[in-house]
Scaffold this motif. Structure first.
Motif, PDB file in Angstrom:
ATOM      1  N   ALA A  79      -9.065   2.592  -1.641  1.00 56.06           N
ATOM      2  CA  ALA A  79      -8.137   3.622  -1.163  1.00 56.06           C
ATOM      3  C   ALA A  79      -8.732   4.382   0.025  1.00 56.06           C
ATOM      4  CB  ALA A  79      -7.802   4.597  -2.283  1.00 56.06           C
ATOM      5  N   ASP A  80      -7.861   4.884   0.876  1.00 50.46           N
ATOM      6  CA  ASP A  80      -8.276   5.689   2.020  1.00 50.46           C
ATOM      7  C   ASP A  80      -8.110   7.161   1.666  1.00 50.46           C
ATOM      8  OD1 ASP A  80      -8.837   6.915   4.389  1.00 50.46           O
ATOM      9  OD2 ASP A  80      -7.325   5.859   5.582  1.00 50.46           O
ATOM     10  N   LEU A  81      -9.242   7.814   1.378  1.00 44.47           N
ATOM     11  CA  LEU A  81      -9.241   9.231   1.025  1.00 44.47           C
ATOM     12  C   LEU A  81      -9.991  10.040   2.084  1.00 44.47           C
ATOM     13  CD1 LEU A  81      -9.968   8.505  -2.681  1.00 44.47           C
ATOM     14  CD2 LEU A  81      -8.119  10.033  -2.044  1.00 44.47           C
ATOM     15  N   THR A 102       0.830  -1.200   0.000  1.00 49.56           N
ATOM     16  CA  THR A 102       0.000   0.000   0.000  1.00 49.56           C
ATOM     17  C   THR A 102       0.867   1.254   0.000  1.00 49.56           C
ATOM     18  OG1 THR A 102      -1.725  -1.162   1.216  1.00 49.56           O
ATOM     19  CG2 THR A 102      -1.793   1.232   1.239  1.00 49.56           C
ATOM     20  N   ALA A 103       0.605   2.112  -0.989  1.00 49.53           N
ATOM     21  CA  ALA A 103       1.351   3.368  -1.079  1.00 49.53           C
ATOM     22  C   ALA A 103       0.878   4.312   0.014  1.00 49.53           C
ATOM     23  CB  ALA A 103       1.137   3.987  -2.454  1.00 49.53           C
ATOM     24  N   ASP A 104       1.811   4.891   0.760  1.00 48.26           N
ATOM     25  CA  ASP A 104       1.481   5.815   1.840  1.00 48.26           C
ATOM     26  C   ASP A 104       1.696   7.243   1.358  1.00 48.26           C
ATOM     27  OD1 ASP A 104       0.978   7.183   4.106  1.00 48.26           O
ATOM     28  OD2 ASP A 104       2.492   6.201   5.351  1.00 48.26           O
ATOM     29  N   LEU A 105       0.576   7.892   0.988  1.00 40.95           N
ATOM     30  CA  LEU A 105       0.623   9.282   0.545  1.00 40.95           C
ATOM     31  C   LEU A 105      -0.256  10.139   1.443  1.00 40.95           C
ATOM     32  CD1 LEU A 105       0.305   8.608  -3.292  1.00 40.95           C
ATOM     33  CD2 LEU A 105       2.361   9.350  -2.110  1.00 40.95           C
ATOM     34  N   SER A 106      -0.414   9.695   2.687  1.00 40.16           N
ATOM     35  CA  SER A 106      -1.261  10.435   3.619  1.00 40.16           C
ATOM     36  C   SER A 106      -0.693  11.834   3.843  1.00 40.16           C
ATOM     37  CB  SER A 106      -1.363   9.689   4.950  1.00 40.16           C
ATOM     38  OG  SER A 106      -0.078   9.440   5.499  1.00 40.16           O
ATOM     39  N   GLY A 107      -1.574  12.827   3.722  1.00 47.25           N
ATOM     40  CA  GLY A 107      -1.156  14.217   3.924  1.00 47.25           C
ATOM     41  C   GLY A 107      -0.314  14.793   2.809  1.00 47.25           C
ATOM     42  N   ASP A 147     -12.717   4.838   0.935  1.00 48.85           N
ATOM     43  CA  ASP A 147     -13.153   5.589   2.108  1.00 48.85           C
ATOM     44  C   ASP A 147     -12.972   7.076   1.838  1.00 48.85           C
ATOM     45  OD1 ASP A 147     -13.771   6.654   4.533  1.00 48.85           O
ATOM     46  OD2 ASP A 147     -12.298   5.527   5.705  1.00 48.85           O
ATOM     47  N   LEU A 148     -14.112   7.763   1.617  1.00 52.30           N
ATOM     48  CA  LEU A 148     -14.100   9.197   1.343  1.00 52.30           C
ATOM     49  C   LEU A 148     -14.829   9.961   2.449  1.00 52.30           C
ATOM     50  CD1 LEU A 148     -14.906   8.632  -2.367  1.00 52.30           C
ATOM     51  CD2 LEU A 148     -13.034  10.131  -1.717  1.00 52.30           C
ATOM     52  N   SER A 149     -14.935   9.337   3.599  1.00 50.95           N
ATOM     53  CA  SER A 149     -15.646   9.975   4.705  1.00 50.95           C
ATOM     54  C   SER A 149     -14.955  11.279   5.097  1.00 50.95           C
ATOM     55  CB  SER A 149     -15.717   9.031   5.907  1.00 50.95           C
ATOM     56  OG  SER A 149     -14.433   8.571   6.284  1.00 50.95           O
ATOM     57  N   GLY A 167      -5.947   0.815  -3.001  1.00 50.90           N
ATOM     58  CA  GLY A 167      -5.543   0.551  -1.626  1.00 50.90           C
ATOM     59  C   GLY A 167      -4.598   1.580  -1.032  1.00 50.90           C
ATOM     60  N   ALA A 168      -4.303   2.646  -1.755  1.00 50.21           N
ATOM     61  CA  ALA A 168      -3.347   3.649  -1.267  1.00 50.21           C
ATOM     62  C   ALA A 168      -3.922   4.443  -0.098  1.00 50.21           C
ATOM     63  CB  ALA A 168      -2.961   4.600  -2.393  1.00 50.21           C
ATOM     64  N   ASP A 169      -3.032   4.912   0.763  1.00 45.93           N
ATOM     65  CA  ASP A 169      -3.418   5.764   1.881  1.00 45.93           C
ATOM     66  C   ASP A 169      -3.227   7.217   1.467  1.00 45.93           C
ATOM     67  OD1 ASP A 169      -3.928   7.086   4.192  1.00 45.93           O
ATOM     68  OD2 ASP A 169      -2.447   6.044   5.429  1.00 45.93           O
ATOM     69  N   LEU A 170      -4.354   7.872   1.139  1.00 49.28           N
ATOM     70  CA  LEU A 170      -4.330   9.270   0.728  1.00 49.28           C
ATOM     71  C   LEU A 170      -5.128  10.124   1.720  1.00 49.28           C
ATOM     72  CD1 LEU A 170      -4.896   8.437  -2.994  1.00 49.28           C
ATOM     73  CD2 LEU A 170      -3.049   9.938  -2.284  1.00 49.28           C
ATOM     74  N   SER A 171      -5.249   9.620   2.934  1.00 47.63           N
ATOM     75  CA  SER A 171      -6.023  10.338   3.945  1.00 47.63           C
ATOM     76  C   SER A 171      -5.416  11.717   4.200  1.00 47.63           C
ATOM     77  CB  SER A 171      -6.069   9.532   5.239  1.00 47.63           C
ATOM     78  OG  SER A 171      -4.763   9.249   5.717  1.00 47.63           O
ATOM     79  N   GLY A 172      -6.273  12.729   4.174  1.00 45.66           N
ATOM     80  CA  GLY A 172      -5.810  14.094   4.432  1.00 45.66           C
ATOM     81  C   GLY A 172      -4.963  14.686   3.332  1.00 45.66           C
ATOM     82  N   ALA A 173      -4.858  14.024   2.188  1.00 41.12           N
ATOM     83  CA  ALA A 173      -4.021  14.530   1.098  1.00 41.12           C
ATOM     84  C   ALA A 173      -4.653  15.748   0.431  1.00 41.12           C
ATOM     85  CB  ALA A 173      -3.781  13.433   0.063  1.00 41.12           C
ATOM     86  N   ASP A 174      -3.810  16.613  -0.107  1.00 44.58           N
ATOM     87  CA  ASP A 174      -4.258  17.789  -0.847  1.00 44.58           C
ATOM     88  C   ASP A 174      -4.272  17.433  -2.326  1.00 44.58           C
ATOM     89  OD1 ASP A 174      -4.726  20.172  -2.095  1.00 44.58           O
ATOM     90  OD2 ASP A 174      -3.066  21.260  -1.196  1.00 44.58           O
ATOM     91  N   LEU A 175      -5.488  17.190  -2.852  1.00 42.79           N
ATOM     92  CA  LEU A 175      -5.652  16.807  -4.248  1.00 42.79           C
ATOM     93  C   LEU A 175      -6.543  17.809  -4.977  1.00 42.79           C
ATOM     94  CD1 LEU A 175      -6.077  13.038  -3.500  1.00 42.79           C
ATOM     95  CD2 LEU A 175      -4.424  13.880  -5.164  1.00 42.79           C
ATOM     96  N   ILE A 176      -6.485  19.065  -4.553  1.00 38.64           N
ATOM     97  CA  ILE A 176      -7.288  20.104  -5.193  1.00 38.64           C
ATOM     98  C   ILE A 176      -6.916  20.193  -6.676  1.00 38.64           C
ATOM     99  CG2 ILE A 176      -7.766  22.579  -5.277  1.00 38.64           C
ATOM    100  CD1 ILE A 176      -7.238  22.699  -2.282  1.00 38.64           C
ATOM    101  N   ASN A 177      -7.939  20.174  -7.524  1.00 39.27           N
ATOM    102  CA  ASN A 177      -7.758  20.278  -8.983  1.00 39.27           C
ATOM    103  C   ASN A 177      -6.941  19.135  -9.567  1.00 39.27           C
ATOM    104  OD1 ASN A 177      -9.165  22.804  -9.375  1.00 39.27           O
ATOM    105  ND2 ASN A 177      -7.411  23.829  -8.422  1.00 39.27           N
ATOM    106  N   ALA A 178      -6.770  18.053  -8.819  1.00 38.97           N
ATOM    107  CA  ALA A 178      -6.008  16.917  -9.351  1.00 38.97           C
ATOM    108  C   ALA A 178      -6.767  16.251 -10.495  1.00 38.97           C
ATOM    109  CB  ALA A 178      -5.738  15.909  -8.240  1.00 38.97           C
TER     110      ALA A 178
END
Length: 343
Positions: free
Chosen positions: A136-138, A95-100, A157-159, A115-126
């Motif tokens: 994935a954990d978003l 699992t790729a860890d890209l949290s925050g 997970d987009l909660s 399955g990547a961990d993107l929790s709290g990531a800044d993906l504005i306009n991505a």
């Protein structure tokens, strides 16, 4: 930023080395075997100087030893090569860890982020068109105005995520967790939201036309002004949902739970609600009551003699304003719809 996103893609997709290893290993084995045959030819004794018995005595032991040795080399080399590639593949498929992570505006088209961990990531306009984000954990991620059209978000997970203004056209969000997410003005037309959890989700003015929300949990969701025309809400839980001003034109509502849902000002046009659960007369006669035209109402909702066609004279103007069509065209749509008789 584009270069950083490409580096992450290379890291995440580097399991391609496993495929290369699988292809290259047979080639390596073939090369080693061919070298063994060359060695055998060079070391073979000169038969012109030895008798037949001497040649057999000298050649056969040498050939057997050489073949046995080369076979061991092939097995060892192939095994080592496969093992190294297997370990490399395992490392890169973790699992790729890209949290925050700060990756706003990143180019992640077709990226494999399963399955990547993107929790709290800044993906504005991505740009995440057709990206694989299944599982994935978003949670808590910032996806304002992100393009997720056609993306695979099954079981994601987009909660609590901010998806306001995001493009999710034809995205697959089946069984996704979207509780408490912000989807104001998001475009979810044609999206698959089967069994998705949208409890408490903010969907003000969201476009859900043609979306499949069957079995979805929309308890306490805010769908004020949302476009739900031709959407499938069969079996959905809309208990305490806010549907004020929502467009329910040609929406499928069989077995949907509308207990205590707010329908004030909603457009109920050409809708069969006979199999809707917990739709009470008070919901249809409250202040700023919903607009009804050619609606098949449940038998129990006739307790106060609700007229299912009470607003047909006002519907053409509403359709003209909502769909930017001429009043004449809207009137034609209403006239055609009224020809239909519910069984």
């Amino acid at each position: 930023m584009r270069e950083r996103s490409k580096q992450w893609q290379r890291k995440i997709r580097s399991n391609k080395w496993w495929v290369i290893g699988v292809i290259a290993t047979p080639a390596l084995i073939g090369i080693v075997w061919w070298l063994g045959l060359l060695s055998e030819r060079r070391l073979q004794p000169d038969g012109s100087r030895l008798s037949h018995n001497e040649s057999a005595t000298l050649a056969h032991p040498h050939r057997e030893t050489l073949i046995s040795g080369m076979g061991a080399i092939v097995m060892v080399a192939g095994g080592v090569f496969l093992l190294l590639n297997f370990r490399k593949a395992n490392r890169n498929t973790e699992t790729a860890d890209l949290s925050g992570a700060q990756i706003s505006g990143a180019d992640l088209i077709n990226a494999n982020l399963s399955g990547a961990d993107l929790s709290g990531a800044d993906l504005i306009n991505a740009d995440l068109i057709n990206a694989n984000l299944s599982g994935a954990d978003l949670s808590g991620a910032d996806l304002i105005n992100a393009d997720l059209s056609g993306a695979d978000l099954i079981n994601a997970d987009l909660s609590g995520a901010d998806l306001s203004g995001a493009d999710l056209i034809n995205a697959n969000l089946s069984s996704a967790q979207l509780c408490g997410a912000d989807l104001i003005n998001a475009n979810l037309s044609g999206a698959d939201l089967i069994n998705a959890n949208l409890s408490g989700t903010d969907l003000i003015n969201a476009n859900l036309s043609g979306a499949n929300l069957s079995g979805a949990n929309l308890r306490y969701a805010n769908l004020s002004g949302a476009n739900l025309s031709s959407a499938n809400l069969s079996g959905a839980n809309l208990k305490y949902a806010n549907l004020s001003g929502a467009d329910l034109n040609c929406t499928l509502l069989s077995d949907a739970n509308l207990s205590n849902a707010n329908l004030s000002g909603a457009l109920l046009f050409f809708v069969n609600s006979r199999e809707v659960r917990n739709l009470e007369p008070l919901q249809l006669q409250a202040q700023r009551s919903p607009f009804l035209c050619n609606v098949a109402l449940p038998s129990y909702s006739h307790q106060r003699k609700v007229n299912p066609n009470r607003d047909c004279d006002r519907i053409p103007q509403l359709l003209s304003d909502r769909y930017n069509i001429s009043l004449e065209e809207a009137q034609g749509i209403v006239n055609e719809a009224r020809q239909h008789r519910w069984d």
